[in-house]
Scaffold this motif. Structure first.
Motif, mmCIF file in Angstrom:
data_model
loop_
_atom_site.group_PDB
_atom_site.id
_atom_site.type_symbol
_atom_site.label_atom_id
_atom_site.label_comp_id
_atom_site.label_asym_id
_atom_site.label_seq_id
_atom_site.Cartn_x
_atom_site.Cartn_y
_atom_site.Cartn_z
ATOM 1 N N ASP A 88 0.850 -1.191 0.000
ATOM 2 C CA ASP A 88 0.000 0.000 0.000
ATOM 3 C C ASP A 88 0.885 1.241 0.000
ATOM 4 O OD1 ASP A 88 -1.933 -1.866 0.190
ATOM 5 O OD2 ASP A 88 -2.652 -1.293 2.170
ATOM 6 N N ALA A 93 -4.038 0.776 -2.669
ATOM 7 C CA ALA A 93 -3.828 -0.584 -2.160
ATOM 8 C C ALA A 93 -3.219 -1.484 -3.229
ATOM 9 C CB ALA A 93 -5.155 -1.173 -1.685
ATOM 10 N N ARG A 163 -7.236 -10.531 0.791
ATOM 11 C CA ARG A 163 -7.877 -9.206 0.847
ATOM 12 C C ARG A 163 -8.991 -9.193 -0.206
ATOM 13 N NH1 ARG A 163 -3.382 -4.533 0.702
ATOM 14 N NH2 ARG A 163 -4.936 -3.306 1.827
ATOM 15 N N ALA A 199 -6.653 2.352 -0.425
ATOM 16 C CA ALA A 199 -6.310 1.800 0.891
ATOM 17 C C ALA A 199 -6.961 2.649 1.995
ATOM 18 C CB ALA A 199 -4.796 1.778 1.059
ATOM 19 N N PRO A 200 -7.171 2.086 3.202
ATOM 20 C CA PRO A 200 -6.852 0.700 3.571
ATOM 21 C C PRO A 200 -7.963 -0.268 3.199
ATOM 22 C CG PRO A 200 -7.640 1.892 5.486
ATOM 23 C CD PRO A 200 -7.608 2.891 4.359
#
Length: 310
Positions: A88, A93, A163, A199-200
């Motif tokens: 990141d 991200a 993720r 991000a996050p």
């Protein structure tokens, strides 16, 4: 110099490109070890890679070496695509940087098999291979990349981190592109001509049974009960991270996230107390963190020579 290493073959650019290699582009900049030692100390495992100029690709293999050098190396598995390092940065991200990700095989508690990440057809998954010569097998079938893998204490389960939000964002970006993108902070023109996920994005930790393939969301684990320890303990936005056998943790986090090459503060957590390395000592870039080296700096005037409590 021994005669066996003296040759007359010219060193060419192609020969340099196709040198066998392992680890990252700069192992000092990563807290991940480029190889792993078996529980009995007799074997070393690593992911070997070699560029293939003709195919414009890489060859990968899980290599087994004897620690005493008395037995010939063995390739336990061959295959898989190149895995690029990502992180990141600048509020974006999963930013790729082109360098090879450090993929280190993890030994099973009984020392009879290895767990590692292998990438095929654009997705990284968890794989295992035994030392008995049996073929390697894929043990995860996630829709998005497996980013980290780890054995459970019982040796019958593994932990994987993903993720899913990254893939969800990418699908939304593809949909947005059908009517045109708005050029904003999501763009990183040096990497791609379309926006990147913002991000996050949370990390999901899941447990997979090697026998049944059952997937469960990992809860708080208790090593004394034979359950795996969650590596969700890694702080959000940590750049480098290391954990000692005694349970102490160390990590670095940028003091100013808007600066790509800005300083990153060193933090340590031990015995339930969080410490931060003072700027006077840790003003320079921390090149790497390794388990066991967590208390080498200290606050002037503190008798126990630990890091400064926050």
């Amino acid at each position: 110099m021994p005669p066996s290493v003296i040759g007359t073959t010219a060193i060419t650019a192609r020969a340099l490109v196709e040198l066998r290699d392992f680890g990252g582009i700069d192992n000092r900049a990563s807290s991940a070890a480029p190889f792993s030692l078996s529980p009995d100390g007799k074997w070393i495992s690593l992911i070997l890679r070699r560029a293939d100029a003709d195919a414009d690709s890489y060859c990968h293999g899980v290599l087994l070496l004897s620690a005493d050098g008395m037995r010939p190396p063995r390739l336990l598995d061959v295959g898989g695509d190149y895995i690029s390092m990502t992180g990141d940065s600048h509020g974006i991200a999963n930013m790729p940087n082109g360098g090879a990700a450090v993929v280190t095989p993890a030994w099973a508690p009984d020392g009879r098999s290895l767990l590692y990440i292998r990438r095929d057809k654009g997705v990284s998954q968890a794989w295992t291979v035994g030392l008995d010569g049996a073929p390697a097998r894929q043990v995860s079938h996630m829709a998005t990349d497996v980013r980290e893998v780890r054995w459970a204490g019982d040796g019958r389960h593994i932990l994987v981190t993903t993720r899913p939000g990254v893939r969800d964002e990418e699908i939304a970006i593809e949909r947005e592109g059908r009517r045109g993108f708005h050029y904003d902070a999501r763009f990183w023109p040096l990497a791609e001509s379309k926006p990147k996920p913002v991000a996050p994005i949370p990390t999901l930790v899941q447990s997979i049974s090697l026998n049944s393939g059952t997937i469960e969301t990992a809860e708080e684990e208790n090593e004394e009960q034979g359950k795996p320890e969650s590596f969700a303990l890694k702080p959000q936005n940590a750049i480098l991270y290391a954990k000692s056998v005694a349970g102490g943790r160390a990590w670095t986090i940028k003091t100013d996230p808007s600066r790509y090459t800005g300083p990153a503060g060193l933090h340590v957590s031990a015995d339930g107390v969080d410490y931060r390395c003072p700027d006077a000592i840790c003003a320079q870039r921390v090149a790497g963190l390794w388990p066991g080296v967590l208390s080498t700096t200290y606050c002037p005037g503190i008798e126990d020579r630990r890091l400064c409590p926050q």
